[in-house]
Design a protein around this motif. Structure first.
Motif, PDB file in Angstrom:
ATOM      1  N   LYS A 156       2.435   1.075 -10.242  1.00 37.91           N
ATOM      2  CA  LYS A 156       3.518   0.563 -10.120  1.00 37.91           C
ATOM      3  C   LYS A 156       2.193  -0.172  -8.981  1.00 37.91           C
ATOM      4  CE  LYS A 156       5.398   2.304  -6.022  1.00 37.91           C
ATOM      5  NZ  LYS A 156       4.746   1.724  -5.267  1.00 37.91           N
ATOM      6  N   HIS A 158       5.003   8.013  -9.363  1.00 38.05           N
ATOM      7  CA  HIS A 158       4.884   9.665  -9.569  1.00 38.05           C
ATOM      8  C   HIS A 158       6.625  10.528  -9.157  1.00 38.05           C
ATOM      9  CE1 HIS A 158       4.545   8.298  -5.501  1.00 38.05           C
ATOM     10  NE2 HIS A 158       5.321   8.696  -4.541  1.00 38.05           N
ATOM     11  N   TYR A 159       7.779   9.453  -9.178  1.00 40.17           N
ATOM     12  CA  TYR A 159       8.464  10.479  -8.478  1.00 40.17           C
ATOM     13  C   TYR A 159       9.271  11.319  -9.545  1.00 40.17           C
ATOM     14  CZ  TYR A 159       9.363   9.768  -3.902  1.00 40.17           C
ATOM     15  OH  TYR A 159       9.394   9.776  -2.212  1.00 40.17           O
ATOM     16  N   LYS A 189       7.895  14.565  -9.737  1.00 36.31           N
ATOM     17  CA  LYS A 189       8.243  15.724  -9.003  1.00 36.31           C
ATOM     18  C   LYS A 189       9.289  16.833  -8.827  1.00 36.31           C
ATOM     19  CE  LYS A 189       8.156  12.834  -4.792  1.00 36.31           C
ATOM     20  NZ  LYS A 189       7.227  13.037  -4.447  1.00 36.31           N
ATOM     21  N   PHE A 231      15.388   7.955   0.395  1.00 36.71           N
ATOM     22  CA  PHE A 231      14.011   8.094   0.438  1.00 36.71           C
ATOM     23  C   PHE A 231      13.770   7.395   2.759  1.00 36.71           C
ATOM     24  CE2 PHE A 231       9.948   5.920   1.642  1.00 36.71           C
ATOM     25  CZ  PHE A 231       8.669   6.820   1.127  1.00 36.71           C
ATOM     26  N   GLU A 258      10.497   7.623   5.548  1.00 39.50           N
ATOM     27  CA  GLU A 258       9.338   8.052   5.861  1.00 39.50           C
ATOM     28  C   GLU A 258       9.306   8.060   7.507  1.00 39.50           C
ATOM     29  OE1 GLU A 258       5.725   7.584   2.283  1.00 39.50           O
ATOM     30  OE2 GLU A 258       6.133   5.738   3.993  1.00 39.50           O
ATOM     31  N   ARG A 268      -1.540  -0.677   5.132  1.00 42.36           N
ATOM     32  CA  ARG A 268      -1.366  -0.974   4.355  1.00 42.36           C
ATOM     33  C   ARG A 268      -0.444  -2.463   4.311  1.00 42.36           C
ATOM     34  NH1 ARG A 268       1.899   1.937   1.739  1.00 42.36           N
ATOM     35  NH2 ARG A 268       1.537   1.692  -0.565  1.00 42.36           N
ATOM     36  N   TYR A 307      -0.389  -5.303   2.699  1.00 38.59           N
ATOM     37  CA  TYR A 307       0.070  -4.522   0.666  1.00 38.59           C
ATOM     38  C   TYR A 307       1.461  -4.995   0.333  1.00 38.59           C
ATOM     39  CZ  TYR A 307       1.951  -2.063  -2.827  1.00 38.59           C
ATOM     40  OH  TYR A 307       3.632  -1.054  -3.635  1.00 38.59           O
ATOM     41  N   ASP A 322       8.674  -1.818  -3.678  1.00 37.66           N
ATOM     42  CA  ASP A 322       7.840  -0.486  -3.319  1.00 37.66           C
ATOM     43  C   ASP A 322       8.714   0.754  -3.475  1.00 37.66           C
ATOM     44  OD1 ASP A 322       4.990   0.534  -2.214  1.00 37.66           O
ATOM     45  OD2 ASP A 322       6.325   1.320  -0.792  1.00 37.66           O
ATOM     46  N   ILE A 323       9.662   1.479  -3.301  1.00 37.66           N
ATOM     47  CA  ILE A 323      10.183   2.075  -3.758  1.00 37.66           C
ATOM     48  C   ILE A 323      11.462   2.193  -4.204  1.00 37.66           C
ATOM     49  CG2 ILE A 323      11.549   4.043  -1.677  1.00 37.66           C
ATOM     50  CD1 ILE A 323       8.950   3.485  -1.725  1.00 37.66           C
ATOM     51  N   HIS A 326      10.432   3.999  -7.691  1.00 38.09           N
ATOM     52  CA  HIS A 326      10.922   5.578  -6.760  1.00 38.09           C
ATOM     53  C   HIS A 326      12.724   5.733  -7.488  1.00 38.09           C
ATOM     54  CE1 HIS A 326       7.397   5.652  -7.025  1.00 38.09           C
ATOM     55  NE2 HIS A 326       7.278   5.658  -5.424  1.00 38.09           N
ATOM     56  N   LYS A 364      11.251   3.020   5.865  1.00 36.73           N
ATOM     57  CA  LYS A 364      10.059   3.305   7.066  1.00 36.73           C
ATOM     58  C   LYS A 364       9.955   3.105   8.493  1.00 36.73           C
ATOM     59  CE  LYS A 364       6.229   1.892   3.443  1.00 36.73           C
ATOM     60  NZ  LYS A 364       5.643   3.156   3.191  1.00 36.73           N
ATOM     61  N   ARG A 370      10.982  12.233   7.921  1.00 35.89           N
ATOM     62  CA  ARG A 370       9.813  12.116   6.594  1.00 35.89           C
ATOM     63  C   ARG A 370      11.454  12.975   5.603  1.00 35.89           C
ATOM     64  NH1 ARG A 370       6.083  14.749   3.398  1.00 35.89           N
ATOM     65  NH2 ARG A 370       6.173  13.250   1.581  1.00 35.89           N
ATOM     66  N   GLN A 403      12.092  16.660  -1.436  1.00 37.84           N
ATOM     67  CA  GLN A 403      10.554  16.609  -0.427  1.00 37.84           C
ATOM     68  C   GLN A 403      11.552  16.404   1.130  1.00 37.84           C
ATOM     69  OE1 GLN A 403       8.254  14.004  -1.493  1.00 37.84           O
ATOM     70  NE2 GLN A 403       8.630  12.187  -0.782  1.00 37.84           N
TER      71      GLN A 403
HETATM   72  C1  BG6 Z   1       4.342   5.234  -2.765  1.00 33.66           C
HETATM   73  C2  BG6 Z   1       4.691   4.337  -2.150  1.00 33.66           C
HETATM   74  O1  BG6 Z   1       4.463   4.188  -4.230  1.00 33.66           O
HETATM   75  O2  BG6 Z   1       5.424   6.531  -2.569  1.00 33.66           O
HETATM   76  C3  BG6 Z   1       3.932   4.642  -0.512  1.00 33.66           C
HETATM   77  O3  BG6 Z   1       3.798   2.760  -1.952  1.00 33.66           O
HETATM   78  C4  BG6 Z   1       5.114   5.676   0.073  1.00 33.66           C
HETATM   79  O4  BG6 Z   1       4.669   3.770   0.189  1.00 33.66           O
HETATM   80  C5  BG6 Z   1       4.290   6.310  -0.650  1.00 33.66           C
HETATM   81  O5  BG6 Z   1       4.945   6.157   0.895  1.00 33.66           O
HETATM   82  C6  BG6 Z   1       5.497   8.061  -0.953  1.00 33.66           C
HETATM   83  O6  BG6 Z   1       5.606   8.875  -1.723  1.00 33.66           O
HETATM   84  P1  BG6 Z   1       5.777  10.259  -2.129  1.00 33.66           P
HETATM   85  O7  BG6 Z   1       5.334  11.088  -2.315  1.00 33.66           O
HETATM   86  O8  BG6 Z   1       5.320  10.908  -0.485  1.00 33.66           O
HETATM   87  O9  BG6 Z   1       7.366  10.248  -1.562  1.00 33.66           O
END
Ligand code: BG6
Length: 432
Positions: free
Chosen positions: A98, A128-129, A132, A164, A166, A173, A176, A185-186, A190, A276, A281, A312
Motif C-alpha cells: 500500500k 501486513h495486518y 498478524k 490502533f 501508536e 516520515r 510521506y 495510512d491505517i 489495516h 499517532k 501503543r 498487539q
Molecule cells: C504501516 C503504517 O502500514 O503500519 C505505519 O504505514 C504504521 O504508519 C505501521 O506505523 C504499523 O504497523 P504495526 O505492525 O507496527 O502495527
C-alpha cells in the motif's frame, strides 16, 4: 544490503550464523525503474541462478517496496524482461505494498494498469495486518466456536471498536505521511481488513475466493459515512517537521463510525479509531455487549461484558465479566476470563506478519491478500470523506502528544453507545 539493515527487526531472533548465511544468498542489481537495461541484468542474474541450480523450474517473486507511482513502469519492465520462462515450470508473482492509490479513481486506474500486465492470481496486494496471529485467528474464533455463534449480532452486541494507537509521531516520515494521513495510512486498509473479518458472514469454505467474496459483501453493505460521526485530530508539533506544510490539515488521528446495513449488524456502530503520538501503543478489537435486561444486581454502572482481542503487543483475548466479589458480601465486580498467548503458548514463536505473508505468496495462497474488487469497495467507503478532508471541509482538531487524542473522539464513542468501564484495568499476566 541497505534494505536488510533498515529492516533488521525482521531478522531478530536469528543467529549471526543464519544471518550471514542468508546474506550470502543476496545479490544486488541496480537499475532505474523505467529503463530496460537494469531489468535485463536482473533477468540474467535470475536465469543464471536458476540454471546453476538445474532444478528445471523457475519461480519468481517480485516484492515491490516502492512508491506506487512507479508500479506501472516497474511492472511493465518485469513483464517485458523478467518473467519466468514458459520453457520451465514455475510462476511469476508480484507483491505490491500500500498505498494502492489515493482514492477510488486513482486506485482503479492503478488496478487497470497492473491488470493489463498481470493476472489477478499473480498479484498479491499485501496488508501486513492480515498476517498478524490474532487477525488470522478471527475466522477460527468466530466460526469454530459454538459459543460465539448466537452472540455475534445486533441482538447482543451494542457496539464494536477497532482501535490502533501508536505512542510515537510520524518520526521523520512526515513528508510521506502528510500526503496520505491516518485514514489512508491505517484505517482504509489495516483496520478495514480487521473490520471485514469481524463483520463478514461465514464463507462457504476456506477457499481464498470464498473468504474474499464475503469480505466484499460486507464492505458493500457499509452505509455512507456521516460527517457527524467522524472526529479528526492532528497532534501538536506535527507541523514542526520541516517536510510538513505549515497549513497542513492532514489528520494524524481519526475516529470514524461505520454502519453496516444488513440483517446481522443494522444499528450496531463499528468505531474505527487510529492515532499517532498517543499515550500508548496497541491495537485491539473491543466487542461490547448490551446491558443485561432486568438487572437485579444493579451493577450496570460497573461496566458491560466486553470481549477484547488484543492484536498487539502481548497478544491476548479476554472476556470482561461481572463476578461476585470474593468475600462475605454479595457484591459484584468486574473481572475477566483471560487467554494471554505469552502464558498459554510459552514455547511457541509467533511469526512476524511479513514472514507468514511472504510464505503464503510462495505457496500461492491468496487468502490473506486483498482482491481487486475488495480494494475498490474499500475505497468506495472512504473516498467521499477523504475528498472533503482534502478540500478542507472537515478540519482536524489539535490534541496533545501523549494524550488519548481529541476529547471529541471519546464523546463520539459515548454518543453512539460505547460505555467506558471505570475502575477496571486489564493487566497482562506475566510469568512468575
Ligand atoms: C504501516 C503504517 O502500514 O503500519 C505505519 O504505514 C504504521 O504508519 C505501521 O506505523 C504499523 O504497523 P504495526 O505492525 O507496527 O502495527
Amino acid at each position: 544490503m541497505v534494505y536488510l539493515t533498515k529492516n533488521y527487526r525482521y531478522l531478530k531472533g536469528a543467529s549471526e550464523e543464519h544471518v550471514s548465511e542468508f546474506l550470502q544468498l543476496i545479490k544486488y542489481v541496480s537499475g532505474s525503474y523505467d529503463s530496460g537495461e537494469g531489468f535485463e541484468k536482473l533477468n540474467k542474474e535470475i536465469s543464471d541462478y536458476e540454471m546453476s541450480n538445474n532444478s528445471g523450474s523457475s519461480r519468481r517473486l517480485f516484492y515491490l517496496a516502492l512508491p506506487p507511482s512507479v508500479y506501472p513502469s516497474v511492472c511493465k519492465m518485469i513483464r517485458t524482461y523478467c518473467m519466468s520462462p514458459t520453457s520451465r515450470t514455475g510462476w511469476t508473482r508480484v507483491i505490491v505494498e500500500k498505498p494502492f492509490g489515493r482514492d477510488l479513481d486513482s486506485a482503479e486506474e492503478l488496478s487497470s494498469q497492473l491488470g493489463e500486465l498481470f493476472e489477478e492470481d499473480q498479484l498479491y496486494r499485501i496488508d501486513h495486518y492480515l498476517g498478524k496471529e490474532l487477525v488470522q485467528n478471527l475466522l477460527v474464533l468466530r466460526f469454530a466456536n459454538r459459543l460465539f455463534l448466537p452472540l455475534w449480532n445486533r441482538d447482543n452486541v451494542d457496539n464494536i471498536q477497532i482501535v490502533f494507537r501508536e505512542d510515537f509521531g510520524t518520526d521523520g516520515r512526515g513528508g510521506y505521511f502528510d500526503q496520505y494521513g491516518i485514514i489512508r495510512d491505517i484505517i482504509q486498509n489495516h483496520l478495514l481488513q480487521v473490520f471485514c473479518l469481524v463483520a463478514m458472514e461465514k464463507p462457504v469454505s476456506l477457499k481464498p475466493e470464498h473468504i474474499r467474496d464475503e469480505k466484499v459483501k460486507v464492505l458493500q453493505s457499509v452505509n455512507p459515512i456521516k460527517d457527524e460521526e467522524v472526529v479528526l485530530g492532528q497532534y501538536q508539533g506535527y507541523k514542526d517537521d520541516p517536510t510538513v506544510p505549515d497549513d497542513s490539515n492532514t489528520p494524524t488521528f481519526a475516529s470514524i463510525v461505520l454502519r453496516v446495513h444488513n440483517e446481522r449488524w443494522e444499528g450496531v456502530p463499528f468505531i474505527l479509531k487510529a492515532g499517532k503520538a498517543l499515550n500508548s501503543r496497541k491495537a485491539e478489537i473491543r466487542v461490547q455487549f448490551k446491558d443485561v435486561p432486568g438487572d437485579i444486581f444493579k451493577c450496570k454502572k460497573q461496566g458491560r461484558n466486553e470481549f477484547v482481542i488484543r492484536l498487539q503487543p502481548s497478544e491476548a483475548m479476554y472476556m470482561k465479566l461481572t463476578v461476585k466479589k470474593p468475600g462475605l458480601e454479595m457484591a459484584t465486580e468486574q473481572s475477566e476470563l483471560d487467554l494471554s498467548y505469552g502464558m498459554r503458548y510459552q514455547d511457541v514463536k509467533i511469526p512476524e506478519a511479513y514472514e507468514r505473508l511472504i510464505l503464503d505468496t510462495i505457496r500461492g495462497d491468496q487468502q490473506h491478500f486483498v482482491r481487486r474488487d475488495e480494494l475498490k469497495a474499500a475505497w468506495q467507503i472512504f473516498t467521499p470523506l477523504l475528498h472533503d478532508i482534502d478540500a478542507g471541509k472537515l478540519k482536524a482538531v489539535s490534541y496533545k502528544p501523549g494524550s488519548r487524542g481529541p476529547k471529541e473522539a471519546d464523546e463520539l464513542s459515548e454518543k453512539v453507545g460505547y460505555m467506558q468501564t471505570h475502575g477496571y484495568i486489564w493487566i497482562p499476566p506475566t510469568l512468575a
